[in-house]
Write a protein that holds these residues in place. Structure first.
Motif, PDB file in Angstrom:
ATOM      1  N   VAL A  56      39.125 -30.417 102.746  1.00  0.00           N
ATOM      2  CA  VAL A  56      39.964 -29.681 103.698  1.00  0.00           C
ATOM      3  C   VAL A  56      41.277 -29.234 103.041  1.00  0.00           C
ATOM      4  CG1 VAL A  56      41.200 -29.842 105.892  1.00  0.00           C
ATOM      5  CG2 VAL A  56      38.973 -30.943 105.624  1.00  0.00           C
ATOM      6  N   LYS A  57      41.791 -30.068 102.152  1.00  0.00           N
ATOM      7  CA  LYS A  57      43.089 -29.760 101.562  1.00  0.00           C
ATOM      8  C   LYS A  57      43.068 -28.477 100.737  1.00  0.00           C
ATOM      9  CE  LYS A  57      47.076 -32.077  99.660  1.00  0.00           C
ATOM     10  NZ  LYS A  57      47.667 -33.388  99.434  1.00  0.00           N
ATOM     11  N   PRO A  58      42.176 -28.305  99.755  1.00  0.00           N
ATOM     12  CA  PRO A  58      42.172 -27.043  99.020  1.00  0.00           C
ATOM     13  C   PRO A  58      41.865 -25.832  99.902  1.00  0.00           C
ATOM     14  CG  PRO A  58      40.299 -28.414  98.395  1.00  0.00           C
ATOM     15  CD  PRO A  58      41.217 -29.256  99.195  1.00  0.00           C
ATOM     16  N   VAL A  59      41.047 -26.035 100.939  1.00  0.00           N
ATOM     17  CA  VAL A  59      40.769 -24.933 101.864  1.00  0.00           C
ATOM     18  C   VAL A  59      42.042 -24.538 102.601  1.00  0.00           C
ATOM     19  CG1 VAL A  59      39.533 -24.278 103.964  1.00  0.00           C
ATOM     20  CG2 VAL A  59      38.336 -25.498 102.136  1.00  0.00           C
ATOM     21  N   ALA A  60      42.803 -25.536 103.060  1.00  0.00           N
ATOM     22  CA  ALA A  60      44.053 -25.266 103.771  1.00  0.00           C
ATOM     23  C   ALA A  60      45.062 -24.567 102.863  1.00  0.00           C
ATOM     24  CB  ALA A  60      44.638 -26.572 104.307  1.00  0.00           C
ATOM     25  N   ILE A  61      45.137 -25.026 101.616  1.00  0.00           N
ATOM     26  CA  ILE A  61      46.055 -24.390 100.661  1.00  0.00           C
ATOM     27  C   ILE A  61      45.625 -22.948 100.415  1.00  0.00           C
ATOM     28  CG2 ILE A  61      46.870 -24.431  98.280  1.00  0.00           C
ATOM     29  CD1 ILE A  61      46.676 -27.495  98.393  1.00  0.00           C
ATOM     30  N   GLY A  62      44.329 -22.743 100.259  1.00  0.00           N
ATOM     31  CA  GLY A  62      43.824 -21.393 100.042  1.00  0.00           C
ATOM     32  C   GLY A  62      44.139 -20.469 101.199  1.00  0.00           C
ATOM     33  N   LEU A  63      43.984 -20.972 102.432  1.00  0.00           N
ATOM     34  CA  LEU A  63      44.301 -20.166 103.608  1.00  0.00           C
ATOM     35  C   LEU A  63      45.786 -19.823 103.670  1.00  0.00           C
ATOM     36  CD1 LEU A  63      42.100 -21.880 106.357  1.00  0.00           C
ATOM     37  CD2 LEU A  63      41.803 -19.585 105.390  1.00  0.00           C
ATOM     38  N   ALA A  64      46.619 -20.810 103.309  1.00  0.00           N
ATOM     39  CA  ALA A  64      48.064 -20.564 103.313  1.00  0.00           C
ATOM     40  C   ALA A  64      48.439 -19.492 102.286  1.00  0.00           C
ATOM     41  CB  ALA A  64      48.815 -21.864 103.025  1.00  0.00           C
ATOM     42  N   VAL A  65      47.823 -19.565 101.112  1.00  0.00           N
ATOM     43  CA  VAL A  65      48.104 -18.573 100.066  1.00  0.00           C
ATOM     44  C   VAL A  65      47.646 -17.186 100.509  1.00  0.00           C
ATOM     45  CG1 VAL A  65      47.503 -17.849  97.728  1.00  0.00           C
ATOM     46  CG2 VAL A  65      48.050 -20.259  98.195  1.00  0.00           C
ATOM     47  N   LEU A  66      46.446 -17.102 101.111  1.00  0.00           N
ATOM     48  CA  LEU A  66      45.940 -15.812 101.583  1.00  0.00           C
ATOM     49  C   LEU A  66      46.835 -15.234 102.684  1.00  0.00           C
ATOM     50  CD1 LEU A  66      42.092 -16.526 101.723  1.00  0.00           C
ATOM     51  CD2 LEU A  66      43.288 -15.001 100.139  1.00  0.00           C
ATOM     52  N   LEU A  67      47.288 -16.107 103.565  1.00  0.00           N
ATOM     53  CA  LEU A  67      48.186 -15.669 104.632  1.00  0.00           C
ATOM     54  C   LEU A  67      49.477 -15.104 104.054  1.00  0.00           C
ATOM     55  CD1 LEU A  67      48.415 -15.679 107.788  1.00  0.00           C
ATOM     56  CD2 LEU A  67      49.681 -17.821 107.534  1.00  0.00           C
ATOM     57  N   ALA A  68      50.019 -15.810 103.062  1.00  0.00           N
ATOM     58  CA  ALA A  68      51.252 -15.341 102.421  1.00  0.00           C
ATOM     59  C   ALA A  68      51.032 -14.013 101.702  1.00  0.00           C
ATOM     60  CB  ALA A  68      51.773 -16.392 101.448  1.00  0.00           C
ATOM     61  N   ALA A  69      49.880 -13.881 101.030  1.00  0.00           N
ATOM     62  CA  ALA A  69      49.620 -12.694 100.220  1.00  0.00           C
ATOM     63  C   ALA A  69      49.299 -11.461 101.051  1.00  0.00           C
ATOM     64  CB  ALA A  69      48.472 -12.984  99.246  1.00  0.00           C
ATOM     65  N   PHE A  70      48.579 -11.653 102.167  1.00  0.00           N
ATOM     66  CA  PHE A  70      48.079 -10.488 102.896  1.00  0.00           C
ATOM     67  C   PHE A  70      48.780 -10.237 104.244  1.00  0.00           C
ATOM     68  CE2 PHE A  70      44.590 -11.649 100.069  1.00  0.00           C
ATOM     69  CZ  PHE A  70      44.341 -10.413  99.471  1.00  0.00           C
ATOM     70  N   VAL A  71      49.606 -11.180 104.691  1.00  0.00           N
ATOM     71  CA  VAL A  71      50.342 -10.978 105.940  1.00  0.00           C
ATOM     72  C   VAL A  71      51.843 -10.925 105.681  1.00  0.00           C
ATOM     73  CG1 VAL A  71      50.835 -11.885 108.240  1.00  0.00           C
ATOM     74  CG2 VAL A  71      48.517 -12.044 107.316  1.00  0.00           C
ATOM     75  N   VAL A  72      52.368 -11.976 105.042  1.00  0.00           N
ATOM     76  CA  VAL A  72      53.813 -12.061 104.845  1.00  0.00           C
ATOM     77  C   VAL A  72      54.296 -11.067 103.786  1.00  0.00           C
ATOM     78  CG1 VAL A  72      55.726 -13.572 104.220  1.00  0.00           C
ATOM     79  CG2 VAL A  72      53.795 -14.484 105.521  1.00  0.00           C
TER      80      VAL A  72
END
Length: 507
Positions: free
Chosen positions: A364-380
């Protein structure tokens, strides 16, 4: 060899001291340098200089030149400590580059203050238990927000106040828990309040930090006593100043501290509710969201969620109080209020994210980190890129620069200007009593006494957006605009600045 020498124990090998870990220092300073470079880039061109900036800078000039606490009658509208601090350094940029617009030079003088604020965000993050990456994230979330790269460039009292309240929090959270740290926290909080009085509402957050950082039976009473001592000893200078001048209480023929407080709390017209379409507060909220909806929305959610996390409470209590103040119906909400909110929202986001990741396990941890990175890259990142790019490229002050250059080349005359240009005229050699801030024409009896002929004693009026923003509310300004002709103009559209020669009626 003697017997004693044979039985004498060997001297222990010297223990090498471990080198001090400087990772936090290098990381925080490095990130602050990057953000500061972005903040300084195009600081003279964006955003458009505001009348408030010019006012605070002119008040700093008055302090520098021994003219009192303001360039006009000081009426206790705000405590003076922020522009006293500004006076200490605002002269230097103009000395190095005398051709700069005065407000632009003042903005450059604000950069060391903003650097201190960025570093304090990192320090507070570490002191409430963030891992390094989360403290760094808090700093970057604060520093890269388009709201910070816009409003952090401007000369606002709130910027001084928020840095001092951050310093108070950092001292209250000191890991060494020295008594003088707590006294210094009180003094820093008092300096913050004397820089901008509205920061007073965040004091409960500092008290929470003291509570959590001290033991119940031993150090806590002493900590609160030291904090109160620092707060009162520094804070009492302002009312004492007013008392010694006979200006503490309202009375005939003079300004007063309590009279100004009464005006701010009771007589000043409010901005309405942020939920009311068409109200000033609602329009202001939408302007903030236009620059950065990510930090404001995510920060609000993280602040509310973070109240449940003990270690985050010093930060989230501050953010929650600021949210509640903004939500109150009918109060006055100034445009620069968001300056106080930004660092606490940034810390709340980083803290909640760090807590969430610390609770994940296994895959779950690497998946959560990956989602956070994608959110930062494509939304923020895309949203921030638009706002930050404008901050780095726009030239919104060209008209002011050309106007200042024109006025410097003219022989001194009696001219009415906004406060952005007031100091430029004075620096160019205009007698300060003949450069008149338009706002004072109708509201200051001392200014009226200088002009026995009223508006006819004025030679020129510089019509800028600030001067035109409240048509009809200042009768003398309205008369000047009606009885003057344009002789030069700079800029275009709503941002045009006109040099207008007053056409005086024959006597």
């Amino acid at each position: 060899m003697t017997v004693l020498e044979l039985v004498k124990p060997a001297s222990p090998a010297p223990v090498e001291a471990k080198p001090k870990d400087r990772t936090d220092f290098y990381l925080s300073v490095g990130l602050t340098t990057v953000v500061l470079a972005l903040l300084a880039w195009n600081i003279t061109g964006f955003p458009t200089a505001s009348d408030d900036e010019g006012t605070y800078l002119a008040q700093a000039w008055a302090v520098q030149h021994g003219k009192g606490l303001a360039h006009y009658t000081y009426w206790y509208d705000h405590p003076p400590l922020a522009w006293i601090q500004l006076a200490a350094g605002s002269w230097l940029p103009g000395l190095i580059a005398p051709g700069l617009l005065a407000v632009a030079a003042g903005r450059i003088a604000m950069l060391p203050l903003q650097a201190a604020g960025l570093l304090l965000v990192y320090v507070i993050g570490r002191r409430v238990g963030f891992p390094r990456w989360a403290a760094a994230l808090g700093l970057l979330t604060y520093g890269l927000s388009p709201l910070f790269l816009t409003m952090g460039r401007q000369i606002y009292l709130d910027s001084f106040a928020v840095v001092w309240i951050l310093a108070a929090l950092a001292l209250a959270l000191s890991p060494s828990k020295h008594l003088w740290h707590f006294a210094a926290a009180g003094a820093a909080a008092a300096v913050g309040v004397l820089s901008k009085e509205t920061i007073l509402v965040i004091l409960p957050a500092v008290l929470v930090a003291l509570w959590q950082n001290t033991a119940r039976s031993s150090t806590r009473p002493w900590a609160y006593g030291a904090f109160a001592s620092g707060l009162v000893l520094v804070g009492c200078f302002y009312p004492l100043y007013a008392l010694l001048r006979g200006e503490l209480f309202p009375g005939e023929g003079h300004v007063s501290l309590l009279g100004a407080v009464q005006f701010q709390l009771g007589s000043r017209s409010g901005s309405g509710s942020i939920f009311e379409a068409g109200s000033g507060a609602n329009a202001l909220l939408h302007s903030w969201l236009y620059y950065d909806s990510v930090l404001l929305i995510a920060g609000s959610v993280a602040t509310v969620a973070g109240l449940a996390l003990r270690r985050l409470r010093p930060v989230t209590v501050a953010g929650a109080i600021l949210i509640l103040v903004a939500l109150r119906p009918g109060g006055y909400l100034p445009a620069m209020y968001v300056v106080q909110v930004l660092p606490f929202f940034a810390l709340a986001i980083a803290g909640v994210l760090a807590w969430a990741l610390s609770r994940t396990r296994g895959l779950v941890k690497p998946v959560a980190i990956g989602l956070a990175v994608l959110l930062a890259a494509f939304v923020v990142a895309p949203r921030w890129y638009v706002g930050d790019r404008r901050a780095l490229t726009a030239d919104d002050n060209a008209a002011y620069v050309e106007t200042a250059r024109y006025l410097r080349a003219q022989p001194p005359s009696t001219v009415v200007v906004d406060d952005v240009l007031w100091l430029d005229c004075v620096n160019a050699g205009y007698p300060e009593d003949r450069v008149i801030w338009f706002y004072k024409l109708d509201l200051d009896a001392e200014v009226a006494a200088r002009l026995p002929g009223g508006w006819r004693d004025v030679d020129y009026v510089v019509s800028s957006p600030a001067l035109r923003q409240d048509p009809g509310t200042l009768p003398t300004v309205t008369t000047l605009l009606r009885n003057s002709a344009v002789i030069e103009s700079f800029g275009s559209g709503d941002g045009v600045i006109e040099i207008r020669k007053v056409v005086k009626e024959p006597s």
